[in-house]
Write a protein that holds these residues in place. Structure first.
Motif, PDB file in Angstrom:
ATOM      1  N   GLU A   1       0.870  -1.074   0.060  1.00  7.51           N
ATOM      2  CA  GLU A   1       0.014   0.046   0.069  1.00  7.51           C
ATOM      3  C   GLU A   1       0.729   1.217  -0.093  1.00  7.51           C
ATOM      4  OE1 GLU A   1      -2.451  -3.080   1.799  1.00  7.51           O
ATOM      5  OE2 GLU A   1      -0.343  -2.407   2.090  1.00  7.51           O
ATOM      6  N   ASP A   2       2.177   1.085   0.127  1.00  8.18           N
ATOM      7  CA  ASP A   2       3.070   2.454   0.644  1.00  8.18           C
ATOM      8  C   ASP A   2       3.774   2.703  -0.870  1.00  8.18           C
ATOM      9  OD1 ASP A   2       2.574   2.815   3.258  1.00  8.18           O
ATOM     10  OD2 ASP A   2       3.642   0.848   3.687  1.00  8.18           O
ATOM     11  N   PHE A   3       3.671   1.872  -1.951  1.00  7.91           N
ATOM     12  CA  PHE A   3       4.431   2.304  -3.052  1.00  7.91           C
ATOM     13  C   PHE A   3       3.498   1.882  -4.303  1.00  7.91           C
ATOM     14  CE2 PHE A   3       6.408  -1.485  -0.923  1.00  7.91           C
ATOM     15  CZ  PHE A   3       6.016  -2.549  -1.841  1.00  7.91           C
ATOM     16  N   GLU A   4       3.498   2.702  -5.617  1.00  5.98           N
ATOM     17  CA  GLU A   4       3.072   2.678  -6.796  1.00  5.98           C
ATOM     18  C   GLU A   4       3.488   1.349  -7.572  1.00  5.98           C
ATOM     19  OE1 GLU A   4       3.237   6.243  -8.632  1.00  5.98           O
ATOM     20  OE2 GLU A   4       2.380   7.363  -6.845  1.00  5.98           O
ATOM     21  N   ARG A   5       4.533   1.265  -7.547  1.00  6.33           N
ATOM     22  CA  ARG A   5       5.436   0.005  -8.306  1.00  6.33           C
ATOM     23  C   ARG A   5       6.166  -0.961  -7.664  1.00  6.33           C
ATOM     24  NH1 ARG A   5       5.989   4.917 -10.070  1.00  6.33           N
ATOM     25  NH2 ARG A   5       8.076   5.083  -9.555  1.00  6.33           N
ATOM     26  N   SER A   6       5.801  -2.124  -7.907  1.00  2.93           N
ATOM     27  CA  SER A   6       6.423  -3.397  -7.140  1.00  2.93           C
ATOM     28  C   SER A   6       7.538  -3.648  -7.615  1.00  2.93           C
ATOM     29  CB  SER A   6       5.444  -4.432  -6.804  1.00  2.93           C
ATOM     30  OG  SER A   6       5.881  -5.269  -5.917  1.00  2.93           O
ATOM     31  N   LYS A   7       8.493  -4.592  -7.227  1.00  6.11           N
ATOM     32  CA  LYS A   7       9.561  -5.321  -7.360  1.00  6.11           C
ATOM     33  C   LYS A   7       9.216  -5.930  -8.828  1.00  6.11           C
ATOM     34  CE  LYS A   7      10.457  -5.808  -2.492  1.00  6.11           C
ATOM     35  NZ  LYS A   7      10.520  -6.983  -1.540  1.00  6.11           N
ATOM     36  N   PRO A   8      10.257  -5.787  -9.877  1.00  4.33           N
ATOM     37  CA  PRO A   8      11.544  -5.324  -9.893  1.00  4.33           C
ATOM     38  C   PRO A   8      11.826  -3.842 -10.046  1.00  4.33           C
ATOM     39  CG  PRO A   8      10.939  -6.321 -11.885  1.00  4.33           C
ATOM     40  CD  PRO A   8      10.093  -6.560 -11.127  1.00  4.33           C
ATOM     41  N   ASP A   9      10.903  -3.215  -9.846  1.00  2.00           N
ATOM     42  CA  ASP A   9      10.990  -1.515  -9.855  1.00  2.00           C
ATOM     43  C   ASP A   9      11.635  -0.868  -8.564  1.00  2.00           C
ATOM     44  OD1 ASP A   9       9.515   0.989 -11.515  1.00  2.00           O
ATOM     45  OD2 ASP A   9       9.987   1.403  -9.321  1.00  2.00           O
ATOM     46  N   PRO A  10      12.473  -0.097  -8.557  1.00  2.00           N
ATOM     47  CA  PRO A  10      13.334   0.257  -7.294  1.00  2.00           C
ATOM     48  C   PRO A  10      12.402   1.075  -6.471  1.00  2.00           C
ATOM     49  CG  PRO A  10      13.782   1.813  -9.144  1.00  2.00           C
ATOM     50  CD  PRO A  10      13.011   0.526  -9.799  1.00  2.00           C
ATOM     51  N   ASP A  11      11.261   1.397  -6.945  1.00  2.00           N
ATOM     52  CA  ASP A  11      10.396   2.367  -6.246  1.00  2.00           C
ATOM     53  C   ASP A  11      10.294   1.972  -4.767  1.00  2.00           C
ATOM     54  OD1 ASP A  11       8.355   4.644  -5.948  1.00  2.00           O
ATOM     55  OD2 ASP A  11       6.870   3.160  -6.021  1.00  2.00           O
ATOM     56  N   CYS A  12      10.012   0.909  -4.209  1.00  4.89           N
ATOM     57  CA  CYS A  12       9.766   0.606  -2.800  1.00  4.89           C
ATOM     58  C   CYS A  12      10.966   0.935  -1.926  1.00  4.89           C
ATOM     59  CB  CYS A  12       9.290  -0.977  -2.802  1.00  4.89           C
ATOM     60  SG  CYS A  12      10.349  -2.013  -3.534  1.00  4.89           S
ATOM     61  N   TYR A  13      12.240   0.470  -2.455  1.00  4.49           N
ATOM     62  CA  TYR A  13      13.415   0.647  -1.732  1.00  4.49           C
ATOM     63  C   TYR A  13      13.950   1.959  -1.895  1.00  4.49           C
ATOM     64  CZ  TYR A  13      13.997  -4.249  -0.827  1.00  4.49           C
ATOM     65  OH  TYR A  13      13.791  -5.483  -0.571  1.00  4.49           O
ATOM     66  N   LEU A  14      13.495   2.937  -2.555  1.00  2.00           N
ATOM     67  CA  LEU A  14      13.793   4.269  -2.706  1.00  2.00           C
ATOM     68  C   LEU A  14      12.991   4.864  -1.701  1.00  2.00           C
ATOM     69  CD1 LEU A  14      14.160   4.987  -6.570  1.00  2.00           C
ATOM     70  CD2 LEU A  14      16.066   4.798  -4.839  1.00  2.00           C
ATOM     71  N   LYS A  15      11.483   4.523  -1.701  1.00  2.47           N
ATOM     72  CA  LYS A  15      10.652   5.269  -0.643  1.00  2.47           C
ATOM     73  C   LYS A  15      11.148   5.008   0.460  1.00  2.47           C
ATOM     74  CE  LYS A  15       6.389   6.146  -2.993  1.00  2.47           C
ATOM     75  NZ  LYS A  15       7.003   6.247  -4.343  1.00  2.47           N
ATOM     76  N   ALA A  16      11.722   3.514   0.939  1.00  3.62           N
ATOM     77  CA  ALA A  16      12.257   3.223   2.305  1.00  3.62           C
ATOM     78  C   ALA A  16      13.445   4.213   2.654  1.00  3.62           C
ATOM     79  CB  ALA A  16      12.706   1.749   2.363  1.00  3.62           C
ATOM     80  N   ALA A  17      14.291   4.479   1.594  1.00  2.48           N
ATOM     81  CA  ALA A  17      15.432   5.327   1.900  1.00  2.48           C
ATOM     82  C   ALA A  17      14.989   6.673   2.238  1.00  2.48           C
ATOM     83  CB  ALA A  17      16.373   5.295   0.968  1.00  2.48           C
ATOM     84  N   GLU A  18      13.898   7.226   1.474  1.00  3.67           N
ATOM     85  CA  GLU A  18      13.724   8.582   1.715  1.00  3.67           C
ATOM     86  C   GLU A  18      12.815   8.483   3.122  1.00  3.67           C
ATOM     87  OE1 GLU A  18      10.865   9.194  -1.653  1.00  3.67           O
ATOM     88  OE2 GLU A  18      12.325   9.338  -2.910  1.00  3.67           O
ATOM     89  N   ARG A  19      12.206   7.662   3.611  1.00  2.00           N
ATOM     90  CA  ARG A  19      11.615   7.603   4.966  1.00  2.00           C
ATOM     91  C   ARG A  19      12.607   7.787   6.042  1.00  2.00           C
ATOM     92  NH1 ARG A  19       7.057   4.644   6.915  1.00  2.00           N
ATOM     93  NH2 ARG A  19       6.419   4.337   4.727  1.00  2.00           N
ATOM     94  N   PHE A  20      13.707   7.428   5.657  1.00  2.00           N
ATOM     95  CA  PHE A  20      14.829   7.781   6.742  1.00  2.00           C
ATOM     96  C   PHE A  20      15.739   8.815   6.419  1.00  2.00           C
ATOM     97  CE2 PHE A  20      14.715   2.908   7.499  1.00  2.00           C
ATOM     98  CZ  PHE A  20      13.850   2.804   8.568  1.00  2.00           C
TER      99      PHE A  20
END
Length: 263
Positions: free
Chosen positions: A189-208
């Motif tokens: 629910e927290d990201f628009e594009r799932s793996k293998p797109d990098p969106d999820c991990y980039l958002k996690a980095a932004e969170r911190f």
């Protein structure tokens, strides 16, 4: 840098690595002192060895974990579930259950259970919810101890999973302590594009508030490994789902579990 200076720097770096290994072995603490031009590691208050500035940049500030096959040893169970669904609805595509690993449920439905099979989505969802309630959520060997070490070192931690909140409720039911292990939990629910797109991990980095160079991704699936790579982060692959030889080209390091992992 001249040839002589280069050789001297290499030698000093080698000395640093030797003493770091010694201190790690005997659980000794390293004390840092600073000068205007470089940083030194002080061992036993007398021996100073220059620490190259680039080494400090390699320090992990955030550890980002996939869930299934990385935190919990659950991927074999999902292979059984999705293998049954794929054989029932897509007998023409053997091995499909392995191709969809790391994808969100929405992605799986859009790609493989739309059109004539769209009316099967509700049935599969019901089956999946029941299955996840009964799953065995065992931590990958050494995971809890490794999390303690990361927390003691001040490293931020996050789960970055393609699972949804409904699945996570089942996790919290089996492991009430789970939320306390992490600084953040990101689900589909927290990201628009799932793996293998990098969106999820980039958002996690932004969170911190961190950049990709500060983060290390822990993954097991091909899609997850590609996601971490695409995010520009260091990737550690767990050979819990796929053979080490198969995932090695997609990661910087391969581990079987967390028992012998180095910080």
């Amino acid at each position: 840098m001249t040839f002589v200076e280069g050789r001297l720097h290499l030698r000093k770096t080698q000395i640093y690595l030797v003493f770091h290994s010694v201190c790690t072995t005997f659980d000794l603490r390293l004390r840092y002192s600073r000068s205007e031009n470089c940083k030194y590691i002080c061992i036993f208050a007398h021996l100073f060895v220059p620490l190259h500035p680039q080494m400090e940049k390699m320090k992990m500030k955030a550890a980002l974990f996939d869930l299934d096959g990385v935190v919990f040893n659950t991927e074999p169970q999902y292979s059984v579930f999705w293998g049954a669904q794929c054989r029932e609805f897509h007998p023409e595509h053997p091995g499909l259950e392995h191709e969809i690993k790391g994808q969100t449920l929405v992605q799986i439905y859009d790609a493989w259970f739309s059109g004539e099979l769209a009316d099967k989505q509700a049935l599969i969802t019901e089956r999946l919810n029941q299955f996840e309630q009964q799953m065995d959520y065992q931590y990958v060997a050494g995971f809890e101890q490794y999390m303690q070490r990361l927390r003691q070192a001040g490293v931020k931690t996050a789960v970055v999973t393609s699972s949804n909140q409904a699945k996570m409720e089942a996790v919290y039911h089996h492991h009430p302590e789970f939320k306390l292990l992490f600084d953040a939990i990101l689900t589909s629910e927290d990201f628009e594009r799932s793996k293998p797109d990098p969106d999820c991990y980039l958002k996690a980095a932004e969170r911190f508030g961190l950049g990709p160079e500060d983060c290390v991704v822990f993954e097991d699936s091909f899609n997850g490994l590609k996601s971490g790579r695409a995010a520009g982060m260091r990737v550690i692959g767990l050979a819990t789902t796929n053979p080490a030889e198969a995932i090695r080209p997609l990661c910087d390091e391969v581990i079987e579990d967390y028992i012998k992992i180095k910080d």
